[in-house]
Design a protein around this motif. Structure first.
Motif, short mmCIF file in Angstrom:
data_model
loop_
_atom_site.label_atom_id
_atom_site.label_comp_id
_atom_site.label_asym_id
_atom_site.label_seq_id
_atom_site.Cartn_x
_atom_site.Cartn_y
_atom_site.Cartn_z
N SER A 189 61.22 14.21 45.80
CA SER A 189 60.53 15.61 46.52
C SER A 189 59.12 15.84 45.65
O SER A 189 59.32 16.35 44.63
N PRO A 190 58.07 15.45 46.17
CA PRO A 190 56.89 15.63 45.28
C PRO A 190 56.21 16.93 45.16
O PRO A 190 55.70 17.32 44.05
N GLY A 191 56.77 17.83 46.03
CA GLY A 191 56.48 19.28 45.93
C GLY A 191 57.54 19.95 44.40
O GLY A 191 56.92 20.29 43.65
N TRP A 192 58.69 19.32 44.47
CA TRP A 192 59.39 19.53 43.23
C TRP A 192 58.74 18.76 42.08
O TRP A 192 58.68 19.42 40.92
N ILE A 193 58.28 17.66 42.04
CA ILE A 193 57.66 16.93 41.07
C ILE A 193 56.57 17.90 40.42
O ILE A 193 56.31 18.00 39.52
N LYS A 194 55.80 18.26 41.48
CA LYS A 194 54.60 18.83 40.91
C LYS A 194 54.85 20.33 40.30
O LYS A 194 54.30 20.73 39.36
N TYR A 195 56.06 20.96 40.85
CA TYR A 195 56.43 22.09 40.38
C TYR A 195 56.84 21.93 38.85
O TYR A 195 56.61 22.68 37.80
N ILE A 196 57.78 20.90 38.77
CA ILE A 196 58.26 20.93 37.34
C ILE A 196 57.32 20.35 36.29
O ILE A 196 57.27 20.93 35.12
N GLU A 197 56.18 19.79 36.63
CA GLU A 197 55.11 19.39 35.75
C GLU A 197 54.52 20.59 35.25
O GLU A 197 53.85 20.55 34.22
N HIS A 198 54.29 21.66 36.40
CA HIS A 198 53.66 22.89 35.69
C HIS A 198 54.71 23.68 35.14
O HIS A 198 54.11 24.46 34.12
N THR A 199 55.79 23.81 35.52
CA THR A 199 56.55 24.77 35.18
C THR A 199 57.54 24.39 33.98
O THR A 199 57.65 25.52 33.06
N PHE A 200 58.04 23.23 33.87
CA PHE A 200 58.99 22.90 32.76
C PHE A 200 58.20 21.60 32.27
O PHE A 200 58.94 20.52 32.09
N PRO A 201 56.99 21.45 31.62
CA PRO A 201 56.53 20.28 31.32
C PRO A 201 57.28 19.76 30.03
O PRO A 201 56.75 18.36 29.93
N GLU A 202 58.10 20.31 29.47
CA GLU A 202 58.68 19.78 28.19
C GLU A 202 60.18 19.04 28.70
O GLU A 202 60.89 18.41 27.88
N GLU A 203 60.51 19.14 30.37
CA GLU A 203 61.64 18.68 30.86
C GLU A 203 61.51 17.51 31.46
O GLU A 203 62.26 16.96 32.30
N LEU A 249 58.46 -0.09 41.47
CA LEU A 249 59.38 1.25 42.10
C LEU A 249 59.42 2.43 41.10
O LEU A 249 60.12 3.36 41.47
N HIS A 250 58.94 2.31 39.95
CA HIS A 250 59.19 3.24 39.00
C HIS A 250 57.95 3.94 38.46
O HIS A 250 56.89 3.05 38.65
N THR A 251 58.02 5.10 37.94
CA THR A 251 56.76 5.77 37.67
C THR A 251 56.86 6.64 36.25
O THR A 251 58.09 6.62 35.74
N HIS A 252 55.86 7.37 36.13
CA HIS A 252 55.83 8.54 35.01
C HIS A 252 55.30 9.82 35.51
O HIS A 252 54.83 9.60 36.51
N TYR A 253 55.43 10.73 34.77
CA TYR A 253 54.98 12.00 35.02
C TYR A 253 53.95 12.53 34.08
O TYR A 253 53.81 12.23 33.08
N THR A 254 53.39 13.76 34.73
CA THR A 254 52.25 14.14 33.89
C THR A 254 52.52 15.84 33.50
O THR A 254 52.91 16.43 34.40
N LYS A 255 52.38 16.06 32.20
CA LYS A 255 52.53 17.28 31.71
C LYS A 255 51.39 18.13 32.37
O LYS A 255 50.11 17.63 32.29
N ARG A 256 51.53 19.02 33.28
CA ARG A 256 50.36 19.92 33.65
C ARG A 256 50.42 21.45 33.04
O ARG A 256 49.55 21.77 32.45
N GLY A 257 51.48 22.16 33.06
CA GLY A 257 51.74 23.30 32.40
C GLY A 257 51.17 24.47 33.57
O GLY A 257 50.56 23.99 34.53
N LYS A 258 51.44 25.74 33.34
CA LYS A 258 51.61 26.78 34.30
C LYS A 258 49.95 26.72 34.87
O LYS A 258 49.57 27.13 35.90
N TYR A 259 48.95 26.83 33.65
CA TYR A 259 47.48 27.01 34.23
C TYR A 259 46.93 25.47 33.73
O TYR A 259 45.67 25.53 33.68
N ASN A 260 47.64 24.41 34.22
CA ASN A 260 47.20 23.24 33.70
C ASN A 260 46.78 22.90 32.39
O ASN A 260 45.70 22.18 32.23
N GLU A 261 47.16 23.64 31.38
CA GLU A 261 46.38 23.68 30.11
C GLU A 261 46.74 22.42 29.46
O GLU A 261 46.15 22.16 28.56
N TYR A 262 47.95 21.61 29.93
CA TYR A 262 48.03 20.22 29.37
C TYR A 262 46.96 19.35 29.75
O TYR A 262 46.77 18.28 29.09
N LEU A 263 46.24 19.60 30.71
CA LEU A 263 45.38 18.42 31.62
C LEU A 263 43.87 18.46 30.94
O LEU A 263 43.24 17.55 31.08
#
Lengths: 168, 593
Positions: B303-317, B578-592
């Motif tokens: 679920s890409p909505g979930w993926i973007k959410y976790i990247e913003h909200t729980f970037p360490e997980e 078929l596999h991928t990796h994820y991007t740490k974003r942070g609540k304010y995109n501070e990781y980007l």
């Protein structure tokens, strides 16, 4: 509002680190109290002089609220400012009595003298220029305030002299 | 019970009901606009005003609770006049360009005006600032916003994301992110739940119809289309069919008639996901149980909505996420490699379109990770609503279309793939395969349904004891596999807070970004009520049960794909495609930054 920071006027002399410590302390004190956002914003504005996005983020995180909610409150109330404010705030009354006695002329002349429009802050950060809708001094109309001082029966020609006092 | 009178009719309703509830229960319709049953009650539009005996002013029926002996009149001259004036005032700050608005004829503002019998707009005044913003998933046209604040409720109360709130004051009020920031610079998950509840054309998916038509009309392009499982249980609603009507066969025919060259099924890739994700899960569990290191719980990544959410909200997980791409990007990757090779087409000339119940997938396909050899896995995503618009535009009589079936080799799917469209479905599909792989026996549940994780509750859990596994999986003997399922981002936060604290008791977690799963995705037909959601859910399970083939690992075409091309699950080629990796974003995109 019992905090001694309430009337703090010495913002410019405090370091960023000290400001951060002060706001963190305030957040710590209020974070579990329902409905304390406005209170915290007031104090933060006294510490920082205004509420830029970075300060709003600190408050949002501290109180565990969405940034959009914090910014919603900041932009709703005219008392809060997201731009740096001047050392002194000029409020020209445009309530009914002041308006009919020439309040608008005062506004026009101040715009000329300060080089900013209503809502603006002078380049030297000396004054922020606002209007108010009745400051309760109708008998003294037209009136204006600079910080807590009320100037009565002002006319456009007196303004230069009034402003000059603040450059001493 | 409280006794009251509405329009002379004596009725009695439970305490705590509003006048609106009481009227509705007694088949009295009170016009309303901002109100959304069970979701949003704010009283901002005032169109539901009624006369209450003894009250000085008209009362908003959606806000006022009933009182004993209350006498209400919903249809007096005073009420009708007030509603019309209120409506005209709303209209005074609304662009009257209905003919060119995408919500034309599906607009709640238009509908209510018609119902109120308003035939003039007498007030013409200043219009509020028409901020328009196009993000990869969602387009905001604030000139059309009527400030009903349903989207604020969806974003804050339902999803717990809180990107949208009212900014500024009075006439200058704008619903949006903090300090007028654009959606693409804040922590919006692009779930699109705001676009489902918006009554007007202010919040919509970002249009991809034009570029899809262009691709179809381009003779150089081989245009491949695929359909997510949730579409077949919902798109019928766009053509007036009852919610819950399964239209798989008609959908396939419609796509052929639109001019797509190949009509594939995202379900095929859902089966593929189960093989890849199931293997990944077993590898992680084996490592964890045999003294190695492995990050558990593993969390689904469809679920890409979930993926973007976790990247913003729980970037360490992010290590908890399965590395599997979402099914439609897997299908795109396989189409542009395995299938392109088979039919001798240059992947650069292949154009993959995904029909999705989702707005977040529009953002997902432009992620740099979602391409191979410089070619994007998927070129365009259309929501269910957009596809319906194309079908109508093409003059296709959807309801009377004959049935047809998906093309192979990427069209056959199991029932396990169908249930990917509903909360609990990915987990159940995975367990059907994993349990059988480990024990050699079928999953021990009636009709293969893991009942504790079926349904629309926010968080569901199940325990599955492994006994007498096959030799290869002896390390699992006597182990109870603990799973959790949630849908909607508010539930995801609850489960992820546990994970972040290191207190999560689960091995495997399924998260779908929208409440109820893809059946109520941000790109699905409007409205999505609890009843409609339930009917779509039932339709999905019906599709599953109607199939002979119920388990992903029994799909012959999946076996063939491994034999001919991928070789082994989680193998070298799988990892590449078929596999991928994820991007740490942070609540304010501070990781980007």
């Amino acid at each position: 509002m019992s905090c001694e920071l309430e009337n703090c006027q010495c913002c410019s002399e405090i370091s960023d680190q000290q400001k951060l410590e002060m706001i963190s302390e305030v957040i710590e004190k209020y974070k579990n109290k329902e409905g304390s956002l406005i209170q915290v914003l007031h104090i933060a504005q006294n510490i920082y002089g205004y509420l830029p996005l970075e300060v709003q983020k600190i408050i949002a995180d501290g109180l565990d609220k969405p940034l959009s909610e914090v910014s919603g409150v900041v932009t709703f109330y005219s008392f809060f400012s997201t731009e740096p404010r001047g050392e002194h705030t000029i409020r020209v009354c445009l309530g009914t009595a002041c308006y009919v006695r020439g309040g608008k002329k005062i506004v026009d002349r101040l715009e000329e003298l300060l080089g900013v429009t209503v809502g603006g802050t002078t380049k030297d950060r000396k004054f922020t220029f606002e209007v108010a809708r009745c400051i309760g001094a109708c008998g003294l109309a037209p009136a204006m305030m600079i910080d807590d001082v009320v100037y009565k029966q002002v006319n456009a020609d007196k303004l230069e002299a009034i402003l000059a006092k603040y450059y001493k | 019970m409280i006794n009251l009178e509405i329009n002379g009719k004596k009725i009695s309703v439970p305490e705590g009901s509003t006048i609106m509830d009481a009227a509705k229960q007694n088949n009295i319709y009170i016009p309303n606009l901002c109100y959304l049953e069970g979701v949003h009650k704010f009283g901002s539009c005032r169109l539901c005003v009624v006369e209450v005996e003894g009250a000085r002013n008209l009362q908003a029926a959606c806000m006022v609770p009933v009182r004993e002996g209350m006498v209400v009149k919903t249809n007096t001259a005073k009420v009708r006049k007030a509603r019309k004036v209120l409506y005209e005032l709303l209209l005074s700050d609304h662009p009257k360009d209905c003919l060119s608005c995408e919500r034309n004829q599906s607009c709640e503002l238009q509908e209510i005006g018609n119902l109120l019998g308003v035939n003039e707009a007498r007030f013409e005044g200043e219009h509020s600032a028409g901020l328009e913003e196009i993000s990869p998933s969602i387009t905001r046209d604030m000139s059309k916003c009527i400030l009903c604040r349903r989207c604020i409720t969806a974003c804050n109360e339902i999803q717990g994301v809180g990107v949208l709130n009212a900014q500024n004051r009075g006439f200058k009020t704008v619903i949006g992110p903090a300090m007028d920031l654009p959606l693409n610079s804040v922590n919006c998950s692009y779930c699109g739940q705001c676009t489902v509840v918006c009554p007007v054309g202010a919040l919509q998916e970002t249009d991809a119809i034009e570029k899809v038509w262009e691709a179809i009309n381009d003779p150089q392009k081989r245009v491949v289309v695929q359909v997510a499982p949730a579409i077949r249980a919902a798109i019928g609603e766009e053509f007036g069919l009852e919610p819950g009507t399964l239209v798989t066969g008609k959908l396939v025919t419609a796509l052929r008639e639109l001019g797509f060259d190949d009509v594939f099924d995202t379900n095929f890739a859902a089966d593929l996901t189960i093989i890849e994700e199931g293997t990944e899960f077993l590898t992680r569990v084996k490592n964890a149980l045999t003294g190695g290191t492995a990050t558990l719980p593993m969390i689904t990544s469809c679920s890409p909505g979930w993926i973007k959410y976790i990247e913003h909200t729980f970037p360490e997980e992010l290590d908890h996420l399965s590395t599997c791409k979402s099914p439609h990007t897997m299908l795109g990757a396989v189409a542009k490699s395995y299938y392109a090779e088979k039919i001798n087409v240059d992947p650069k000339d292949m154009y993959v379109v995904s029909i999705m119940p989702c707005t977040a997938k529009k953002f997902e396909i432009i992620r740099p990770e979602m391409q191979n050899n410089g070619v994007p896995n998927v070129d365009a995503v259309l929501t269910t609503r957009e596809l319906a618009r194309m079908v109508k535009e093409a003059g296709i009589d959807f309801v009377n279309l004959p049935d047809s079936t998906f093309d192979n080799p990427l069209g056959l799917s199991s029932g396990a793939a169908d249930i990917f469209g509903v909360t609990g479905g990915v987990m159940e599909a995975a367990l059907r395969t994993v349990y059988e792989l480990v024990t050699g026996r079928e999953l021990p549940f009636d009709k293969l349904h893991v009942t504790p994780i079926v349904g629309l509750e926010r968080i569901k859990t199940a325990d599955l004891l492994i006994e007498n596994p096959l030799e290869e999986y002896k390390f699992l003997d006597g182990v109870t596999i603990k799973v959790a399922v949630t849908s909607g981002l508010k539930g995801a936060k609850i489960l992820l807070d546990q994970v972040a604290k290191g207190e999560s008791p689960y091995h495997f977690i399924e998260v779908m970004g929208c409440p109820g799963g893809c059946i109520s995705g941000g790109g699905q037909p409007r409205p999505t009520t609890p009843e409609i959601r339930q009917k779509r859910l039932e339709a999905i399970y019906k599709e599953d049960e109607g199939k002979e083939l119920r388990k992903s690992h029994e799909n012959e075409y999946i076996k063939k794909l491994y034999d001919e091309f991928l070789k082994e699950p989680n193998g070298h080629l799988s990892h590449e495609l078929l596999h991928t990796h994820y991007t740490k974003r942070g609540k304010y995109n501070e990781y980007l930054a």
